[in-house]
Design a protein around this motif. Structure first.
Motif, mmCIF file in Angstrom:
data_model
loop_
_atom_site.group_PDB
_atom_site.id
_atom_site.type_symbol
_atom_site.label_atom_id
_atom_site.label_comp_id
_atom_site.label_asym_id
_atom_site.label_seq_id
_atom_site.Cartn_x
_atom_site.Cartn_y
_atom_site.Cartn_z
ATOM 1 N N GLY C 344 -15.684 -5.780 27.606
ATOM 2 C CA GLY C 344 -16.066 -4.596 28.363
ATOM 3 C C GLY C 344 -17.029 -3.647 27.665
ATOM 4 O O GLY C 344 -17.374 -2.590 28.180
ATOM 5 N N ASN C 345 -17.517 -4.041 26.472
ATOM 6 C CA ASN C 345 -18.372 -3.135 25.733
ATOM 7 C C ASN C 345 -19.844 -3.409 26.030
ATOM 8 O O ASN C 345 -20.536 -4.091 25.276
ATOM 9 C CB ASN C 345 -18.078 -3.298 24.238
ATOM 10 C CG ASN C 345 -18.811 -2.275 23.404
ATOM 11 O OD1 ASN C 345 -19.656 -1.540 23.914
ATOM 12 N ND2 ASN C 345 -18.507 -2.236 22.116
ATOM 13 N N VAL C 346 -20.299 -2.854 27.131
ATOM 14 C CA VAL C 346 -21.691 -3.069 27.538
ATOM 15 C C VAL C 346 -22.642 -2.521 26.476
ATOM 16 O O VAL C 346 -23.671 -3.115 26.159
ATOM 17 C CB VAL C 346 -21.984 -2.385 28.886
ATOM 18 C CG1 VAL C 346 -23.406 -2.711 29.354
ATOM 19 C CG2 VAL C 346 -20.970 -2.816 29.927
ATOM 20 N N HIS C 347 -22.264 -1.402 25.936
ATOM 21 C CA HIS C 347 -23.093 -0.750 24.945
ATOM 22 C C HIS C 347 -23.503 -1.692 23.805
ATOM 23 O O HIS C 347 -24.666 -1.759 23.409
ATOM 24 C CB HIS C 347 -22.342 0.448 24.372
ATOM 25 C CG HIS C 347 -23.067 1.128 23.263
ATOM 26 N ND1 HIS C 347 -24.191 1.891 23.455
ATOM 27 C CD2 HIS C 347 -22.855 1.145 21.925
ATOM 28 C CE1 HIS C 347 -24.634 2.348 22.303
ATOM 29 N NE2 HIS C 347 -23.834 1.905 21.359
ATOM 30 N N GLN C 348 -22.520 -2.415 23.295
ATOM 31 C CA GLN C 348 -22.810 -3.309 22.182
ATOM 32 C C GLN C 348 -23.859 -4.344 22.563
ATOM 33 O O GLN C 348 -24.770 -4.643 21.809
ATOM 34 C CB GLN C 348 -21.524 -4.024 21.746
ATOM 35 C CG GLN C 348 -21.693 -4.845 20.480
ATOM 36 C CD GLN C 348 -22.086 -3.967 19.313
ATOM 37 O OE1 GLN C 348 -21.378 -3.045 18.928
ATOM 38 N NE2 GLN C 348 -23.268 -4.208 18.754
ATOM 39 N N PHE C 349 -23.692 -4.868 23.750
ATOM 40 C CA PHE C 349 -24.635 -5.891 24.207
ATOM 41 C C PHE C 349 -26.039 -5.310 24.302
ATOM 42 O O PHE C 349 -27.014 -5.909 23.841
ATOM 43 C CB PHE C 349 -24.185 -6.429 25.571
ATOM 44 C CG PHE C 349 -25.138 -7.431 26.133
ATOM 45 C CD1 PHE C 349 -25.207 -8.709 25.595
ATOM 46 C CD2 PHE C 349 -25.992 -7.108 27.182
ATOM 47 C CE1 PHE C 349 -26.100 -9.647 26.102
ATOM 48 C CE2 PHE C 349 -26.883 -8.033 27.687
ATOM 49 C CZ PHE C 349 -26.934 -9.306 27.141
ATOM 50 N N VAL C 350 -26.136 -4.120 24.856
ATOM 51 C CA VAL C 350 -27.452 -3.489 25.021
ATOM 52 C C VAL C 350 -28.072 -3.209 23.652
ATOM 53 O O VAL C 350 -29.244 -3.504 23.418
ATOM 54 C CB VAL C 350 -27.323 -2.194 25.850
ATOM 55 C CG1 VAL C 350 -28.663 -1.467 25.910
ATOM 56 C CG2 VAL C 350 -26.832 -2.538 27.250
ATOM 57 N N VAL C 351 -27.263 -2.665 22.766
ATOM 58 C CA VAL C 351 -27.784 -2.383 21.431
ATOM 59 C C VAL C 351 -28.290 -3.658 20.769
ATOM 60 O O VAL C 351 -29.395 -3.706 20.222
ATOM 61 C CB VAL C 351 -26.683 -1.740 20.552
ATOM 62 C CG1 VAL C 351 -27.093 -1.762 19.089
ATOM 63 C CG2 VAL C 351 -26.413 -0.314 21.002
ATOM 64 N N ASN C 352 -27.492 -4.696 20.838
ATOM 65 C CA ASN C 352 -27.921 -5.948 20.218
ATOM 66 C C ASN C 352 -29.196 -6.490 20.858
ATOM 67 O O ASN C 352 -30.098 -6.974 20.168
ATOM 68 C CB ASN C 352 -26.804 -6.996 20.313
ATOM 69 C CG ASN C 352 -26.043 -7.101 19.010
ATOM 70 O OD1 ASN C 352 -25.838 -6.090 18.341
ATOM 71 N ND2 ASN C 352 -25.639 -8.301 18.643
ATOM 72 N N ALA C 353 -29.275 -6.375 22.158
ATOM 73 C CA ALA C 353 -30.456 -6.871 22.858
ATOM 74 C C ALA C 353 -31.687 -6.071 22.448
ATOM 75 O O ALA C 353 -32.758 -6.635 22.169
ATOM 76 C CB ALA C 353 -30.242 -6.790 24.371
ATOM 77 N N ILE C 354 -31.541 -4.760 22.396
ATOM 78 C CA ILE C 354 -32.681 -3.911 22.022
ATOM 79 C C ILE C 354 -33.173 -4.267 20.621
ATOM 80 O O ILE C 354 -34.372 -4.449 20.387
ATOM 81 C CB ILE C 354 -32.270 -2.415 22.059
ATOM 82 C CG1 ILE C 354 -32.078 -1.992 23.518
ATOM 83 C CG2 ILE C 354 -33.326 -1.537 21.387
ATOM 84 C CD1 ILE C 354 -31.585 -0.560 23.655
#
Ligand SMILES: Nc1ncnc2c1ncn2[C@@H]1O[C@H](COP(=O)(O)OP(=O)(O)O)[C@@H](O)[C@H]1O
Ligand SMILES: Nc1ncnc2c1ncn2[C@@H]1O[C@H](COP(=O)(O)OP(=O)(O)O)[C@@H](O)[C@H]1O
Ligand SMILES: Nc1ncnc2c1ncn2[C@@H]1O[C@H](COP(=O)(O)OP(=O)(O)O)[C@@H](O)[C@H]1O
Lengths: 109, 402, 402, 402, 109, 109
Positions: C344-354
């Motif tokens: 459920g941690n969307v933030h982590q995914f976005v950070v990693n993608a960025i």
């Protein structure tokens, strides 16, 4: 034209190449081969028994030459390849009916 | 002090790493010879490894590390590993005595492998076996005792962290001596004897470089800052040596990959005695100098038409000598308490020079005598025909068919 | 915290393992090129290793790990390893600072080696040396700072356990950029350029797989459960990747051994950033997906007639990208406290993608510019004749004679 | 007991070392076959590694190490590594449970690789994959449970320190069984099928010898005196075996390098079950005997015209059997508390003999049945034409072009 | 019958093979060789000096053909092997007096 | 003199060598070659499709013999090389005009 096929000691090849070069003969083709001569190869003594190594690595040098140059080139090769010991090799000469340069398609005399 | 699991873990793997150096030498040399002697060259390393492994367990370890007889050699009280056990030993407070023994063993084996350079492509297998048994006992074991087993050099205070003198000077000058006795390969100097498989030499170099971390950093006999320092300077000296030889040979012609890894090995050799005493920046100086000196030594050897063709002398011998001197020059008190010439300690430099020279003379002299004796009684060398068909077939009945 | 012998032992050997990956890359690539460039290909890896080893000691380490300049790069306070010593350092409470430095060094070296894929069989040696010195300083060092040295990516909270972004995205997309600048090998696409020695590629793959345990499990900077987890997921991802590519290529034709090991490497690449955050079962999913995606990327590259022929881009670039995303997806709090998309941690995914994207763009762009500059001023590429006779002879004056 | 960093460090690297043995087997065998099957032979090892890695994580580990079902097999409670974590596990008080799992995994993989000897140069790839999945589950897993997972052999008190029975008897006799089912290579006995690349076999042997230190000394599951003892006896047994085979074959003809390393492997195999129970001097006896017995077994196989040509049976099977008996003979209470025949403990010898025999019969029988079934339903063997052109081309679409 | 010996660039071999195949000429024998042509090999500039690489890997293709097919096949080979640049190679033709199929022992016309 | 060029299965070479040896014919030269015969190589069935392996490793044995021995030696070679299956190979015979022993420089008859 004639094709010279010289089967010589690999370690004499540089000498042969150089001898030809010094006489402005550049074209040649080399193949790694193995051979057995009339001496049946090299016999190694081995604890009472013996082992015959009957195939020895050789170097086959092919040079296609004009008929008139044949003898001169044969002499060059023989002198450069000879060590005087068994295993110096053999030279075979055979007729070539045509020689063509791929780049131009020209026949050579 | 109790056995420490971390230290023991490090020494276990360091021993395995050094073991891998022996086949590393085999492949390094194997790529340099002609194809017909490739198997032979690798086999010599394996045989050296097996033979010295057994000799060491029976008498070698005892001769080096048990007691002291006149500063020259140990005694026989650890024969057959008598008294060497699973508990910590006198030389190794934090690791099992058996492990210390094993770590020292692989040093003896790789030294024997390095020497085969001087015999390449012409040695009779049976004579090599006899020579190896004699050499490791009469040359390696005394030298190791001098430097590490409480012998005169250690008493004098010579610094040799991981065996520059014991391993490299001995094997390098030993290889030179035996090459002089056995004589050049037939045809040497008359026609080209090109290395037949440089990639295998590069593989050997990779294994050597890899194993050397165990060799040098393992010699700290601890998993601590000193081991880390040894690890780092090992790598930087090697890298510097590799680049130095590369550029020096580039200046004279093409920058061969063989030159590069030879320089790397030269750097590794030179840093070996120094790695526990010098800083990373000093190691770069040591490495660059090693690359240049050993390159020069190789050129000198070639000019002299000397057939010591895998260059154990130029790289291990000369590099080891430079390393012994360099240790006396660059040792920094901040690293391990010992100071060298640069910190004003002339004494250390002189001691190191004396011991290196003594080792050189002893190794060269005794090797020469041993080789001469083996040659006289058994013949060191194969027959001309056997040499011509190659040792793979004539000594092992094998050949490469690929 | 005092230095721990067990941790230090593990990091010492982990560093040696990663060091072995550099010749591993050399053999992997070397088997893939034509015989006339085999030596050259291995030599490039060794040169990368030596060069970066020296650069790192002088300035690289400092640029990455000392202080922080605007989130982008470190400063010069550790120049020449000033202040990096045998006691524990800021990044490594349980191991000597020098050892941490060395462990990081071997990451920089192998990254440089991976890039040589894009230059295979046509690069001018002198230009490569200049390019490598620039690249490691201007591309690798900033990226490593971003992610590990306290730079913006780390501040943002990007997860990259063992260097998926720093090592693989950077080298993979770097290889692509340089391949575009240098252009295809002459004759590429016109006639077959078959790998000449697959067994050497398999040897390289074995060394890589072996070394990767040090790479990933060493990145735990501890000998503990997390290291064990990293070790296990590294192996399962690799095995899964190998089988996935094997079966996928089987479906389309023959299941080549090269495909199998390429899949294995793809799995290793993809698990690299994730190995300290995901469970073994997740690692199988990551590995299978990596095998399939990278296989697809390779097919795409071939369709586009792009001569990046050792496939650093398809395997390291694309695999690294997938790994960065996968870390953001599969990170499980139970492993290391961090949650990913699946928890459920969307933030982590976005950070990693960025961060992955930023690294990709930076690496590709700057590599392109550097390659372009080197090409303009020195010429990146050998002459047509030199390429025809091969780099072994034309750059090193050596050849395989076996 | 808390996790110990030193022990964990040692097991991490020991696991990596054993992993390297699998490609080691590939190169060892690969050098022995004809050039047209070189890639295939290495590929089989890699596939075995990847496949068993996945099987082990899903079910293998659970079948061996979770609970006990009638002394014969474990249960399914650790399926998919459920419950195997970063903390210490039941079998491994000082290391993470996951690490113990990984260490055991690499034993299962190398066992599968050894078996490929019996299939060399003629196995159909798809059938091998099916066979391997069955074999590791139905032969390896039960045997490992018997001896290490709390099965009947362990309950009876059989001593098998590092897997002489589980790994070597099973794979050696398994290879024999499958060789009988698949039949000899076409042309076998009619014309020479010389090893094509002995140096690659020597490389494989080097990797095996190196990896075996992890295999045997790692089996102490500790970085202590027992590990050191295992390390030392491993090396001496190998060295003794190498020299024994060398001299024995010298007596009959030429001392081949292949014989030497075969003897080394024979010594390694024989010491495997014994290494935690015997002294260094006993290990020399075990190694010499192993070299001689396995050499005899190989001659016997050749006389019988049996095409099990990489000699897994003669070396691993017969050597493993001898090792199991030797453990029962030479076990010394001073080493690890257990006494063998020489210390008057007939019981131990009998127990070891019974277990070895049971394993032999089980492995041979079940392997035979599995091979027979796979052969019946899929065909184990490639077509005559495929065999003639070689498996590299026919199974992998690859070839050596060097 | 005639033996054609074409010494060509290795990278053109696939083209030659295909060209022959398309014309239903299947029989051929290939050997890896090294050769030097009249151009004395390739000259590499090297920091002021130069290096001559005088032996270049070549591919020798041998095809024994019926006399009547000779010219057609020569043309095929030349076209497929030519790049127009130095190093394209040479073709030699020589007489073959007998051709025998081992399997049957039959002489071929 | 005549040159016999026999392109045979590598696995039959030992038999040919032995057969010649037993008849006191020692001189020979061997080369590793690859060949395609009239059968276009070996066709492997492959999941619906097929793969043609059109170059098969062969062994080229060259023996230069006196004219009078030609037939005898051809028979020896054919018998030793034959398996009766496709791929047994081909033998070509061509004239040799000179044969020279390098060691002595002597021409041979
Ligand atoms: N009759 C022959 N036909 C073909 N090749 C031959 C013949 N006789 C000799 N050769 C080749 O010439 C080489 C050298 O022959 P010779 O000088 O008699 O050698 P050796 O003493 O090494 O046996 C042989 O190795 C072989 O390759
Ligand atoms: N007189 C000759 N005899 C034998 N082989 C020759 C001769 N001339 C050329 N060749 C072969 O033909 C090849 C190509 O010749 P050429 O086109 O002149 O080449 P290049 O420009 O590469 O020197 C040479 O490499 C050599 O193998
Ligand atoms: N016309 C030809 N010219 C040159 N070589 C040939 C010719 N025909 C056959 N050969 C050689 O003879 C070998 C065997 O031929 P053949 O028995 O027809 O074989 P296969 O069944 O393997 O195709 C070929 O591999 C090739 O090397």
């Amino acid at each position: 034209m004639q094709k010279i096929e010289a089967i010589i000691r690999p370690e004499r090849f540089e000498f042969v190449k150089k001898a030809l070069e010094e006489n402005k003969i550049y074209g040649l083709t080399v193949t790694d081969v193995q051979g057995r001569g009339d001496q049946k190869g090299i016999v190694l003594q081995y604890r009472g028994g013996e082992i015959i190594v009957d195939l020895i690595p050789k170097c086959k040098v092919e040079v296609v030459v004009k008929d008139k140059d044949l003898q001169m080139i044969l002499d060059l090769i023989i002198n450069a390849a000879r060590t005087g010991k068994i295993g110096d090799g053999r030279i075979f000469v055979s007729p070539v009916s045509k020689s063509i340069r791929v780049r131009t398609g020209d026949f050579e005399k | 002090m109790a056995i420490d699991t971390g230290t023991t873990a490090w020494l276990l793997i360091a021993t395995a790493l050094v073991m891998l150096m022996t086949p590393g030498v085999g492949f390094f040399y194997g790529g340099l010879v002609r194809k017909k002697n490739f198997i032979s060259m690798i086999a010599l390393s394996f045989i050296a490894f097996a033979l010295v492994s057994i000799q060491w367990v029976f008498i070698g370890y005892s001769l080096v590390f048990s007691g002291d007889t006149g500063g020259f050699i140990g005694n026989l009280s650890n024969l057959g590993l008598e008294g060497v056990g699973m508990e910590a030993g006198p030389y190794s407070p934090a690791i099992p005595g058996l492990l210390y023994m094993a770590f020292q063993m692989v040093f003896a084996t790789v030294t024997m492998a390095i020497i085969t350079s001087g015999l390449a492509e012409r040695v009779k297998l049976s004579s090599f076996i006899v020579f190896a048994a004699l050499w490791t006992t009469l040359v390696y074991d005394p030298l190791a005792h001098w430097v590490w087993g409480g012998g005169w050099a250690q008493q004098m205070g010579a610094l040799d962290f991981a065996g520059g003198t014991v391993v490299h000077i001995s094997s390098g000058f030993g290889a030179l001596a035996i090459a002089l006795v056995i004589g050049a390969r037939s045809g040497y100097g008359k026609y080209m004897m090109e290395p037949h498989n440089i990639p295998m030499t590069l593989l050997g170099a990779a294994l050597l470089w890899f194993g050397w971390f165990g060799f040098n950093a393992g010699s700290a006999l601890a998993a601590n800052g000193l081991a880390a320092n040894a690890f780092v300077v090992t790598n930087t000296a090697a890298a510097a040596g590799a680049l130095a030889w590369l550029f020096a040979s580039w200046y004279h012609g093409k920058p061969s990959s063989l030159g590069m890894v030879s320089g790397g090995i030269a750097g590794l050799v030179a840093i070996t005695p120094a790695c526990g005493y010098v800083t990373p920046l000093a190691s770069i100086v040591i490495g660059v100098t090693a690359g240049l000196i050993c390159y020069g030594a190789m050129l000198f050897r070639m000019r002299k038409n000397l057939d010591e063709s895998c260059d154990a002398w130029a790289i291990h011998g000369v590099g080891g000598l430079w390393g012994a001197l360099a240790t006396g020059i660059f040792a920094a008190a901040a690293v391990n308490g010992a100071s060298g010439l640069l910190e004003g300690n002339v004494h250390q430099f002189v001691v190191n020079a004396i011991c290196a020279l003594a080792a050189l003379i002893y190794a060269f002299g005794v090797t020469y005598i041993l080789a001469w004796l083996v040659n006289k009684f058994m013949g060191l060398r194969v027959s001309e025909d056997e040499e011509y068909v190659g040792l793979d077939i004539s000594q092992h009945g094998e050949r490469i068919n690929a």
